[in-house]
Design an enzyme around this catalytic site. Structure first.
Site, short mmCIF file in Angstrom:
data_model
loop_
_atom_site.label_atom_id
_atom_site.label_comp_id
_atom_site.label_asym_id
_atom_site.label_seq_id
_atom_site.Cartn_x
_atom_site.Cartn_y
_atom_site.Cartn_z
N ASP A 136 35.32 52.61 61.28
CA ASP A 136 35.45 53.96 61.41
C ASP A 136 36.57 54.52 62.15
O ASP A 136 36.68 55.81 62.53
CB ASP A 136 34.03 54.64 61.96
N CYS A 191 38.90 49.12 62.85
CA CYS A 191 37.47 49.14 62.65
C CYS A 191 36.96 49.75 61.25
O CYS A 191 37.82 50.45 60.52
CB CYS A 191 37.05 49.85 64.11
N HIS A 234 44.23 49.36 23.75
CA HIS A 234 44.55 49.43 25.15
C HIS A 234 45.87 48.39 25.40
O HIS A 234 45.63 47.18 24.94
CB HIS A 234 43.77 49.52 26.26
N TYR A 254 38.57 44.99 68.41
CA TYR A 254 37.86 43.96 68.23
C TYR A 254 38.73 42.67 68.27
O TYR A 254 39.90 42.66 67.70
CB TYR A 254 37.15 43.89 66.93
N ARG A 263 46.77 58.75 26.80
CA ARG A 263 45.58 58.74 27.70
C ARG A 263 46.18 58.52 29.23
O ARG A 263 46.62 57.62 29.70
CB ARG A 263 44.78 57.57 27.69
N LYS A 288 38.35 58.78 35.50
CA LYS A 288 37.31 57.85 35.82
C LYS A 288 37.48 57.67 37.16
O LYS A 288 38.59 57.96 37.79
CB LYS A 288 37.60 56.52 34.83
N ARG A 291 39.82 42.09 26.25
CA ARG A 291 38.98 42.51 27.48
C ARG A 291 37.88 42.94 26.46
O ARG A 291 36.97 42.23 25.78
CB ARG A 291 39.47 43.54 28.08
C1 LIG Z 1 42.24 53.88 33.02
C2 LIG Z 1 42.69 53.93 31.72
C3 LIG Z 1 43.73 54.62 31.23
C4 LIG Z 1 44.70 55.38 31.84
O1 LIG Z 1 45.75 54.47 32.42
P1 LIG Z 1 46.85 54.92 33.52
O2 LIG Z 1 47.76 53.70 33.86
O3 LIG Z 1 46.17 55.31 34.85
O4 LIG Z 1 47.48 56.06 33.02
C5 LIG Z 1 44.18 54.76 29.89
N1 LIG Z 1 43.20 54.11 28.91
C6 LIG Z 1 42.12 53.43 29.42
C7 LIG Z 1 41.26 52.64 28.09
C8 LIG Z 1 41.94 53.39 30.56
O5 LIG Z 1 40.75 52.39 30.94
#
Ligand SMILES: *Cc1c(COP(=O)(O)O)cnc(C)c1O
Length: 395
Positions: A329, A327, A180, A280, A236, A53, A151
């Site tokens: 850029d 800045c 999660h 700046y 994951r 992602k 969440r």
């Molecule tokens: C982003 C995400 C992960 C990965 O998490 P890391 O800490 O980067 O390994 C796993 N599961 C879900 C649902 C996430 O949104």
């Protein structure tokens, strides 16, 4: 066509670092190394979902997806339908899970590209089933259970009932069940244990009701590294694949190599007399006997303006203080022209390479260092550096 225009049309042949003297380097071998370390750490039956992602945390989703799928990952995780579609259009055919339930309006697009949604709302589930049924093939989905992060997800005590209510639908195919963790990063393990327990009970109830939860997964990088009991069928992995540790608690548990580094070249160099301001608002004034070097990279590239006068850059193996307001850029740093035995003068020339994140000689600046100064986490900085800077991939 004017010769200059013909020349302009050919610029796409130039590597990014020759188009602009500011770029991000992504080391493919580091990503492969990290995945192999995870592979070794996990049991042989535990699959890896590579989380790509936010353009693979700024590392380039397409490129990272290809590396991951040939180095031990079996599927991909993204945050949105758009991110999934982009991978499909790039020719990636592996299973892709959209980790957040998309809008009902996006179901047609999702099915067309064979993306797998996380599901936790009844209206979405039924709409998905209807549309899949109309297409004549059931839609695989993963049930997302909220075990305490509060969440997204179906509440852990309602998960089995939710499944039973939608299970009549022949257009739906439960391919996986996941949760999660909110505190896999924390030293204290109490809340983590409670989420794990709730997840286990929900799974038991689903099975008790005669349903098969499919591929069970829960662990992000932190949980994958710290808690074997959270591995289930799949983990994951996001941040760890990029060679960054999610927190102190996970630091060094396996050996990871950061894949991202941030580079620039000096594009202007001048002596600024004592007392004169730079950039700046003149937040810095020359102490005299210094050169000011400019690099063409700024907060528009992810280098937070908050770091102005509070960071260093590396050049020729030396740490040099960033000075003046960063800045959009451009950013300036100071080269002291006085020399002592302890700190010999650095001879910086136009075009010399400057490292904002990464190694130079014996010196090193990590994303974690910048994140600490900013009061944020490496995740956020990796994403930000990936937004505008072009990427150069190295083996
Ligand atoms: C982003 C995400 C992960 C990965 O998490 P890391 O800490 O980067 O390994 C796993 N599961 C879900 C649902 C996430 O949104």
């Amino acid at each position: 066509m004017e010769p200059s225009h013909r020349h302009a049309a050919a610029t796409t042949d130039l590597v990014a670092s020759d188009r602009r003297w500011a770029w991000v380097e992504i080391n493919r071998e580091a990503i492969r190394h990290n995945l192999k370390r995870f592979r070794r750490h996990l049991g042989p039956d535990v699959r890896i979902m590579a989380i790509v992602k936010a353009d693979a945390y700024g590392h380039g989703a397409e490129e990272v997806a290809r590396i991951a799928l040939t180095t031990g990952a079996t599927c991909l995780g993204v945050a949105s339908v758009d991110e999934g579609v982009r991978l499909r259009l790039a020719g990636i055919g592996a299973p892709i899970l959209v980790l957040t339930e998309p809008p009902i309006q996006a179901i047609e697009l999702l099915l067309h590209h064979q993306l797998i949604p996380a599901v936790y709302n009844r209206a979405f589930a039924l709409a998905l089933g209807e549309m899949a049924d109309a297409n004549g093939r059931p839609a695989p989905f993963h049930l997302k259970i909220d075990t305490g992060m509060n969440r997204v997800g179906i509440h852990h005590s309602d998960a089995a009932d939710f499944l039973r209510q939608i299970s009549f639908h022949r257009g739906l195919e439960l391919q996986g069940t996941f949760t999660h963790f909110a505190t896999a990063d924390e030293v204290d393990t109490y809340e983590f244990g409670r989420q794990l327990e709730r997840f286990s009970v929900a799974l038991e109830t689903i099975r008790y009701m005669g349903m098969n939860p499919g591929i069970v997964h829960a662990a992000n990088t932190s949980a994958a590294l710290r808690y074997r009991q959270a591995h289930f069928d799949m983990v994951r992995v996001g941040i760890g694949m990029y060679g960054l540790y999610p927190s102190r608690a996970a630091q060094g548990l396996i050996e990871l190599h950061p894949a991202m580094s941030v580079h620039a070249r000096v594009n202007c160099l001048k002596a600024v007399p004592m007392g004169e301001g730079v950039s700046y608002s003149f937040t810095y004034r020359s102490p005299g006997n210094v050169q000011i070097a400019t690099i063409p990279l700024g907060y528009g590239d992810g280098l937070s303006r908050v770091l102005s006068n509070h960071m260093e850059v590396l050049c020729k193996g030396r740490r040099l203080p960033q000075v003046g307001t960063i800045c959009m850029d451009m950013t300036m740093f100071e080269i002291n022209q006085r020399q002592s035995l302890k700190t010999p003068r650095v001879d910086v020339q136009l075009g010399d390479e400057v490292v904002i994140v990464g190694n130079s000689g014996q010196e090193r600046i990590a994303l974690d260092d910048l994140a600490r100064s900013l009061g944020t986490i490496n995740y956020e900085l990796a994403c930000r550096f990936g937004l505008r800077l072009e990427r150069v991939y190295t083996e």
